[in-house]
Design a protein around this motif. Structure first.
Motif, PDB file in Angstrom:
ATOM      1  N   GLY A  43      17.968  13.046 -13.779  1.00 21.38           N
ATOM      2  CA  GLY A  43      19.199  12.370 -14.701  1.00 21.38           C
ATOM      3  C   GLY A  43      20.355  13.313 -14.773  1.00 21.38           C
ATOM      4  O   GLY A  43      21.067  13.084 -15.323  1.00 21.38           O
ATOM      5  N   TYR A  44      20.220  14.542 -14.369  1.00 19.93           N
ATOM      6  CA  TYR A  44      21.274  15.568 -14.447  1.00 19.93           C
ATOM      7  C   TYR A  44      21.752  16.160 -13.316  1.00 19.93           C
ATOM      8  O   TYR A  44      20.979  16.293 -12.195  1.00 19.93           O
ATOM      9  CB  TYR A  44      20.548  16.961 -15.072  1.00 19.93           C
ATOM     10  N   TRP A  45      23.164  16.337 -13.310  1.00 26.65           N
ATOM     11  CA  TRP A  45      23.850  16.881 -11.967  1.00 26.65           C
ATOM     12  C   TRP A  45      23.906  18.493 -12.315  1.00 26.65           C
ATOM     13  O   TRP A  45      23.770  18.966 -13.336  1.00 26.65           O
ATOM     14  CB  TRP A  45      25.321  16.654 -12.224  1.00 26.65           C
ATOM     15  N   SER A  46      23.612  19.108 -10.919  1.00 25.95           N
ATOM     16  CA  SER A  46      23.792  20.693 -11.156  1.00 25.95           C
ATOM     17  C   SER A  46      24.228  20.973  -9.793  1.00 25.95           C
ATOM     18  O   SER A  46      24.574  20.455  -9.045  1.00 25.95           O
ATOM     19  CB  SER A  46      22.290  21.289 -11.350  1.00 25.95           C
ATOM     20  N   ARG A  47      24.708  22.292  -9.853  1.00 30.52           N
ATOM     21  CA  ARG A  47      25.177  22.904  -8.784  1.00 30.52           C
ATOM     22  C   ARG A  47      24.307  24.243  -8.106  1.00 30.52           C
ATOM     23  O   ARG A  47      24.130  24.821  -9.068  1.00 30.52           O
ATOM     24  CB  ARG A  47      26.561  23.360  -8.918  1.00 30.52           C
ATOM     25  N   GLU A  48      24.124  24.516  -6.789  1.00 29.32           N
ATOM     26  CA  GLU A  48      23.587  25.589  -6.467  1.00 29.32           C
ATOM     27  C   GLU A  48      24.400  26.531  -6.068  1.00 29.32           C
ATOM     28  O   GLU A  48      25.510  26.145  -5.674  1.00 29.32           O
ATOM     29  CB  GLU A  48      22.580  25.039  -5.351  1.00 29.32           C
ATOM     30  N   PRO A  49      24.016  27.860  -5.994  1.00 26.40           N
ATOM     31  CA  PRO A  49      24.762  29.018  -5.470  1.00 26.40           C
ATOM     32  C   PRO A  49      25.086  28.703  -4.029  1.00 26.40           C
ATOM     33  O   PRO A  49      24.423  28.068  -3.144  1.00 26.40           O
ATOM     34  CB  PRO A  49      23.813  30.281  -5.390  1.00 26.40           C
ATOM     35  N   GLY A  50      26.481  29.224  -3.602  1.00 27.94           N
ATOM     36  CA  GLY A  50      27.096  28.960  -2.333  1.00 27.94           C
ATOM     37  C   GLY A  50      28.051  29.987  -2.006  1.00 27.94           C
ATOM     38  O   GLY A  50      27.564  31.037  -1.918  1.00 27.94           O
ATOM     39  N   ASP A  51      29.096  29.629  -1.159  1.00 24.58           N
ATOM     40  CA  ASP A  51      30.031  30.527  -0.877  1.00 24.58           C
ATOM     41  C   ASP A  51      31.096  31.032  -1.850  1.00 24.58           C
ATOM     42  O   ASP A  51      32.305  31.211  -1.540  1.00 24.58           O
ATOM     43  CB  ASP A  51      30.961  29.714   0.242  1.00 24.58           C
ATOM     44  N   GLU A  52      30.791  30.936  -3.240  1.00 24.58           N
ATOM     45  CA  GLU A  52      31.533  31.269  -4.179  1.00 24.58           C
ATOM     46  C   GLU A  52      32.464  32.591  -3.964  1.00 24.58           C
ATOM     47  O   GLU A  52      33.299  32.903  -4.438  1.00 24.58           O
ATOM     48  CB  GLU A  52      31.224  30.931  -5.593  1.00 24.58           C
ATOM     49  N   GLY A  83      30.820  18.964 -14.033  1.00 25.73           N
ATOM     50  CA  GLY A  83      31.684  18.207 -14.894  1.00 25.73           C
ATOM     51  C   GLY A  83      31.149  16.798 -14.650  1.00 25.73           C
ATOM     52  O   GLY A  83      31.697  15.983 -15.388  1.00 25.73           O
ATOM     53  N   ARG A  84      30.269  16.583 -13.549  1.00 30.53           N
ATOM     54  CA  ARG A  84      29.976  15.261 -13.380  1.00 30.53           C
ATOM     55  C   ARG A  84      29.071  14.628 -14.559  1.00 30.53           C
ATOM     56  O   ARG A  84      28.398  15.145 -15.282  1.00 30.53           O
ATOM     57  CB  ARG A  84      29.055  14.935 -12.080  1.00 30.53           C
ATOM     58  N   LYS A  85      29.125  13.316 -14.820  1.00 28.50           N
ATOM     59  CA  LYS A  85      28.560  12.476 -15.827  1.00 28.50           C
ATOM     60  C   LYS A  85      27.184  12.435 -15.651  1.00 28.50           C
ATOM     61  O   LYS A  85      26.444  11.908 -14.549  1.00 28.50           O
ATOM     62  CB  LYS A  85      29.217  11.082 -16.350  1.00 28.50           C
ATOM     63  N   ASN A  86      26.106  12.950 -16.767  1.00 30.82           N
ATOM     64  CA  ASN A  86      24.775  12.923 -16.421  1.00 30.82           C
ATOM     65  C   ASN A  86      24.231  11.393 -16.639  1.00 30.82           C
ATOM     66  O   ASN A  86      24.861  10.728 -17.154  1.00 30.82           O
ATOM     67  CB  ASN A  86      24.050  14.110 -17.409  1.00 30.82           C
ATOM     68  N   PHE A  87      23.002  11.188 -16.146  1.00 34.39           N
ATOM     69  CA  PHE A  87      22.235   9.826 -16.532  1.00 34.39           C
ATOM     70  C   PHE A  87      23.155   8.689 -15.801  1.00 34.39           C
ATOM     71  O   PHE A  87      23.174   7.830 -16.510  1.00 34.39           O
ATOM     72  CB  PHE A  87      22.014   9.916 -18.002  1.00 34.39           C
ATOM     73  N   SER A  88      24.107   9.022 -14.779  1.00 32.93           N
ATOM     74  CA  SER A  88      24.931   7.972 -14.187  1.00 32.93           C
ATOM     75  C   SER A  88      24.504   7.481 -12.647  1.00 32.93           C
ATOM     76  O   SER A  88      25.111   6.607 -12.323  1.00 32.93           O
ATOM     77  CB  SER A  88      26.167   8.758 -13.997  1.00 32.93           C
ATOM     78  N   GLY A  89      23.337   8.021 -12.372  1.00 35.64           N
ATOM     79  CA  GLY A  89      22.887   7.748 -10.959  1.00 35.64           C
ATOM     80  C   GLY A  89      23.659   8.756 -10.061  1.00 35.64           C
ATOM     81  O   GLY A  89      24.639   9.316 -10.143  1.00 35.64           O
ATOM     82  N   GLU A  90      22.684   9.195  -9.211  1.00 41.23           N
ATOM     83  CA  GLU A  90      23.177  10.019  -8.000  1.00 41.23           C
ATOM     84  C   GLU A  90      24.433   9.531  -6.972  1.00 41.23           C
ATOM     85  O   GLU A  90      25.185  10.639  -6.813  1.00 41.23           O
ATOM     86  CB  GLU A  90      22.058  10.292  -6.879  1.00 41.23           C
ATOM     87  N   GLY A  91      24.780   8.534  -7.054  1.00 43.58           N
ATOM     88  CA  GLY A  91      25.946   8.278  -6.237  1.00 43.58           C
ATOM     89  C   GLY A  91      27.282   8.004  -7.213  1.00 43.58           C
ATOM     90  O   GLY A  91      28.387   7.926  -6.837  1.00 43.58           O
ATOM     91  N   ASN A  92      27.007   8.307  -8.305  1.00 46.07           N
ATOM     92  CA  ASN A  92      28.379   8.508  -9.290  1.00 46.07           C
ATOM     93  C   ASN A  92      28.891   9.662  -9.518  1.00 46.07           C
ATOM     94  O   ASN A  92      28.020  10.452 -10.453  1.00 46.07           O
ATOM     95  CB  ASN A  92      27.802   7.819 -10.689  1.00 46.07           C
ATOM     96  N   VAL A  93      30.042  10.080  -8.976  1.00 44.94           N
ATOM     97  CA  VAL A  93      30.530  11.490  -9.262  1.00 44.94           C
ATOM     98  C   VAL A  93      31.533  11.364 -10.247  1.00 44.94           C
ATOM     99  O   VAL A  93      32.538  12.208 -10.229  1.00 44.94           O
ATOM    100  CB  VAL A  93      30.757  11.919  -7.885  1.00 44.94           C
ATOM    101  N   THR A  94      31.480  10.558 -11.145  1.00 41.85           N
ATOM    102  CA  THR A  94      32.807  10.466 -12.014  1.00 41.85           C
ATOM    103  C   THR A  94      32.729  11.432 -13.216  1.00 41.85           C
ATOM    104  O   THR A  94      31.589  11.930 -13.561  1.00 41.85           O
ATOM    105  CB  THR A  94      32.549   9.070 -12.862  1.00 41.85           C
ATOM    106  N   VAL A  95      33.868  12.173 -13.429  1.00 41.68           N
ATOM    107  CA  VAL A  95      33.741  13.294 -14.433  1.00 41.68           C
ATOM    108  C   VAL A  95      34.401  12.597 -15.736  1.00 41.68           C
ATOM    109  O   VAL A  95      35.319  11.594 -15.752  1.00 41.68           O
ATOM    110  CB  VAL A  95      35.142  14.460 -14.007  1.00 41.68           C
ATOM    111  N   SER A  96      33.730  12.440 -16.907  1.00 44.72           N
ATOM    112  CA  SER A  96      34.052  11.850 -17.912  1.00 44.72           C
ATOM    113  C   SER A  96      34.528  12.617 -19.136  1.00 44.72           C
ATOM    114  O   SER A  96      35.097  12.069 -20.035  1.00 44.72           O
ATOM    115  CB  SER A  96      32.908  10.709 -18.186  1.00 44.72           C
ATOM    116  N   ALA A  97      33.960  13.802 -19.358  1.00 48.38           N
ATOM    117  CA  ALA A  97      33.790  14.753 -20.511  1.00 48.38           C
ATOM    118  C   ALA A  97      35.444  15.090 -20.542  1.00 48.38           C
ATOM    119  O   ALA A  97      35.987  15.621 -19.367  1.00 48.38           O
ATOM    120  CB  ALA A  97      33.001  15.776 -20.504  1.00 48.38           C
TER     121      ALA A  97
END
Length: 252
Positions: A43-52, A83-97
């Motif tokens: 239910g939580y969105w997260s981001r992994e290390p990459g090319d930052e 920034g994505r809304k948690n507990f929203s489903g994997e296909g939902n990339v809405t920023v709500s906060a």
């Protein structure tokens, strides 16, 4: 410099100092935001290390967002935030906060502003299909001035006390990023004052929002907290861009 190795060593030292000071052992890691794969688990969105690190080092402008502390029940790594809304489903990339929506708009405006200080109009900056993918890959670091977990608010004297107690560590972190734009969010000017007194000591005030360091060619923005509700999103964006615009030509 390997930024993540630097950050991890810094936070280990911060944790030891926090325990010794009686401030607890929970430290919310922060810094250079991850730019790797997005993950949706439990239910939580997260981001992994990459090319930052490459993105940061090669960018013409780099934004360091300085915020107060983490408003949550437990510490977590802010570098993973999406920034994505948690507990929203994997296909939902809405920023709500509101916090993330404003930060994304502001970074979009600051990093797309041309060398003459002309910013994108709010109507464009307000489009989530424009600011979200831009922010997702933008050179951004986010640093909380108080690393211990907080609540929905923190008094300015308490924030100042924590910044003073861990001043050497906080200053070391700010200096390491060498950002061209320091976005100081909230704290009734206390965050901007910390930067002016300890890092960019030649800051010149250009207007109510923007300060400039001639020796380092850096811009400091004394902003509202991104969760502030006393003004509309449009008013905050337009006021920030209008005041930063004339200073942007000094750094290109």
């Amino acid at each position: 410099m390997n930024y993540h190795d630097f950050e991890d060593a810094l936070f280990a030292e911060w944790r030891r100092r926090s325990v010794a000071n009686g401030d607890g052992d929970e430290i919310a890691a922060d810094g250079l935001l991850y730019r790797g794969r997005f993950a949706y688990r439990d239910g939580y969105w997260s981001r992994e290390p990459g090319d930052e690190e490459r993105i940061w080092k090669s960018a013409a402008r780099r934004v360091l967002i300085l915020t107060k502390d983490l408003n949550d029940d437990e510490a977590w790594d802010i570098r993973c935030e999406t920034g994505r809304k948690n507990f929203s489903g994997e296909g939902n990339v809405t920023v709500s906060a509101q916090l993330h929506k404003n930060l994304m708009r502001w970074v979009y405006g600051l990093l797309t502003m041309d060398a003459r200080g002309r910013a994108k109009p709010f109507a464009e900056a307000d489009r989530q299909e424009a600011y979200r993918p831009f922010y997702d890959m933008a050179p951004v670091a986010r640093v909380n001035c108080k690393k211990q977990v907080g609540t929905s608010s923190i008094s300015t004297p308490m924030l100042q006390a924590f910044m003073e107690r861990y001043k050497d560590l906080l200053l070391r972190q700010i200096e390491a990023y060498d950002a061209s734009i320091l976005l100081c969010c909230g704290g009734s000017g206390a965050i901007k004052d910390f930067v002016a007194q300890n890092y960019l000591t030649d800051l010149v005030q250009k207007n109510n929002w923007a300060y400039y360091s001639p020796s380092r060619r850096k811009i400091v923005i004394d902003s509202w907290h991104p969760s502030y509700t006393g003004l509309t999103h449009e008013k905050m964006y337009e006021d920030m861009m209008a005041n930063v615009g004339p200073v942007m030509s000094l750094i290109g």
